[in-house]
Design a protein around this motif. Structure first.
Motif, PDB file in Angstrom:
ATOM      1  N   HIS A   1      -5.483  44.121  46.401  1.00 38.59           N
ATOM      2  CA  HIS A   1      -6.050  43.908  47.742  1.00 38.59           C
ATOM      3  C   HIS A   1      -7.110  44.955  48.080  1.00 38.59           C
ATOM      4  O   HIS A   1      -8.135  44.632  48.677  1.00 38.59           O
ATOM      5  N   ARG A   2      -6.844  46.203  47.705  1.00 45.23           N
ATOM      6  CA  ARG A   2      -7.838  47.261  47.965  1.00 45.23           C
ATOM      7  C   ARG A   2      -9.143  46.954  47.242  1.00 45.23           C
ATOM      8  O   ARG A   2     -10.229  47.094  47.801  1.00 45.23           O
TER       9      ARG A   2
ATOM     10  N   SER B   1     -10.878  43.565  48.893  1.00 44.50           N
ATOM     11  CA  SER B   1     -11.468  43.630  50.230  1.00 44.50           C
ATOM     12  C   SER B   1     -11.626  45.046  50.774  1.00 44.50           C
ATOM     13  O   SER B   1     -12.583  45.335  51.470  1.00 44.50           O
ATOM     14  N   GLY B   2     -10.675  45.911  50.468  1.00 48.44           N
ATOM     15  CA  GLY B   2     -10.710  47.253  51.036  1.00 48.44           C
ATOM     16  C   GLY B   2     -11.897  48.078  50.577  1.00 48.44           C
ATOM     17  O   GLY B   2     -12.661  48.608  51.389  1.00 48.44           O
TER      18      GLY B   2
ATOM     19  N   GLY C   1     -15.103  49.302  52.769  1.00 45.10           N
ATOM     20  CA  GLY C   1     -15.330  50.743  52.917  1.00 45.10           C
ATOM     21  C   GLY C   1     -16.705  51.159  52.438  1.00 45.10           C
ATOM     22  O   GLY C   1     -17.387  51.974  53.080  1.00 45.10           O
TER      23      GLY C   1
ATOM     24  N   ARG D   1     -12.995  55.170  55.184  1.00 45.20           N
ATOM     25  CA  ARG D   1     -11.533  55.029  55.123  1.00 45.20           C
ATOM     26  C   ARG D   1     -11.040  53.972  56.115  1.00 45.20           C
ATOM     27  O   ARG D   1     -10.155  53.173  55.809  1.00 45.20           O
ATOM     28  N   TYR D   2     -11.603  53.989  57.315  1.00 46.30           N
ATOM     29  CA  TYR D   2     -11.189  53.048  58.354  1.00 46.30           C
ATOM     30  C   TYR D   2     -11.432  51.605  57.901  1.00 46.30           C
ATOM     31  O   TYR D   2     -10.549  50.759  57.978  1.00 46.30           O
TER      32      TYR D   2
ATOM     33  N   GLU E   1     -11.927  50.516  54.856  1.00 48.73           N
ATOM     34  CA  GLU E   1     -11.112  50.199  53.684  1.00 48.73           C
ATOM     35  C   GLU E   1      -9.719  49.772  54.137  1.00 48.73           C
ATOM     36  O   GLU E   1      -9.162  48.794  53.620  1.00 48.73           O
ATOM     37  N   SER E   2      -9.187  50.457  55.129  1.00 47.66           N
ATOM     38  CA  SER E   2      -7.875  50.087  55.677  1.00 47.66           C
ATOM     39  C   SER E   2      -7.917  48.715  56.337  1.00 47.66           C
ATOM     40  O   SER E   2      -6.972  47.923  56.208  1.00 47.66           O
TER      41      SER E   2
ATOM     42  N   GLY F   1      -9.899  46.237  55.506  1.00 42.02           N
ATOM     43  CA  GLY F   1      -9.959  45.263  54.421  1.00 42.02           C
ATOM     44  C   GLY F   1      -8.590  45.017  53.816  1.00 42.02           C
ATOM     45  O   GLY F   1      -8.220  43.872  53.520  1.00 42.02           O
ATOM     46  N   LEU F   2      -7.820  46.078  53.629  1.00 40.61           N
ATOM     47  CA  LEU F   2      -6.460  45.953  53.100  1.00 40.61           C
ATOM     48  C   LEU F   2      -5.584  45.169  54.083  1.00 40.61           C
ATOM     49  O   LEU F   2      -4.851  44.259  53.685  1.00 40.61           O
TER      50      LEU F   2
ATOM     51  N   GLN G   1      -6.223  41.440  53.959  1.00 41.44           N
ATOM     52  CA  GLN G   1      -5.602  40.758  52.824  1.00 41.44           C
ATOM     53  C   GLN G   1      -4.111  40.532  53.050  1.00 41.44           C
ATOM     54  O   GLN G   1      -3.578  39.479  52.705  1.00 41.44           O
TER      55      GLN G   1
END
Length: 114
Positions: A21-22, A25-26, A30, A52-53, A55-56, A58-59, A62
């Motif tokens: 998932h990272r 999308s994460g 990011g 970081r925000y 990326e979170s 995006g996670l 998912q």
């Protein structure tokens, strides 16, 4: 997966799904956010934090997508409810459900064999 079902410890499986998932999308979210911060002449700290925000986010997107695929969303579901489960795709909710404290060995075996 058979090993996870047998022992009821899905931590490695959960981490594998989260890594996917990272990457799916994460990391792209990011990176795009960081590019925007660079163009906006943000400080290094701001670039790091915004990256970081997003990326979170995006996670989180998912994980929510996994839940909606499993459960549906009041008539706005794209595709078939439970499509990932039917296709045998291990999503985050399924990985978590394979924890020993969530499903018994017999229940895990039943879900896996279905």
């Amino acid at each position: 997966l058979p090993h996870v079902i047998k022992i009821g410890d899905s931590r490695e499986l959960e981490e594998a799904v989260l890594r996917t998932h990272r990457l799916k999308s994460g990391v792209p979210a990011g990176c795009l956010a960081r590019m925007g911060a660079v163009l906006g002449e943000a400080s290094e700290e701001q670039k790091t934090q915004i990256s970081r925000y997003f990326e979170s986010l995006g996670l989180a997107f998912q994980i929510v997508d996994d839940v909606l695929s499993f459960k549906g969303f009041q008539g706005k579901q794209k595709g078939v409810v439970g499509e990932d489960l039917i296709a045998g795709k291990v999503t985050y909710p399924i990985a978590v459900a394979f924890r020993d404290e969530c499903l018994s060995l017999k229940e895990r075996q039943t879900v896996y064999e279905a």
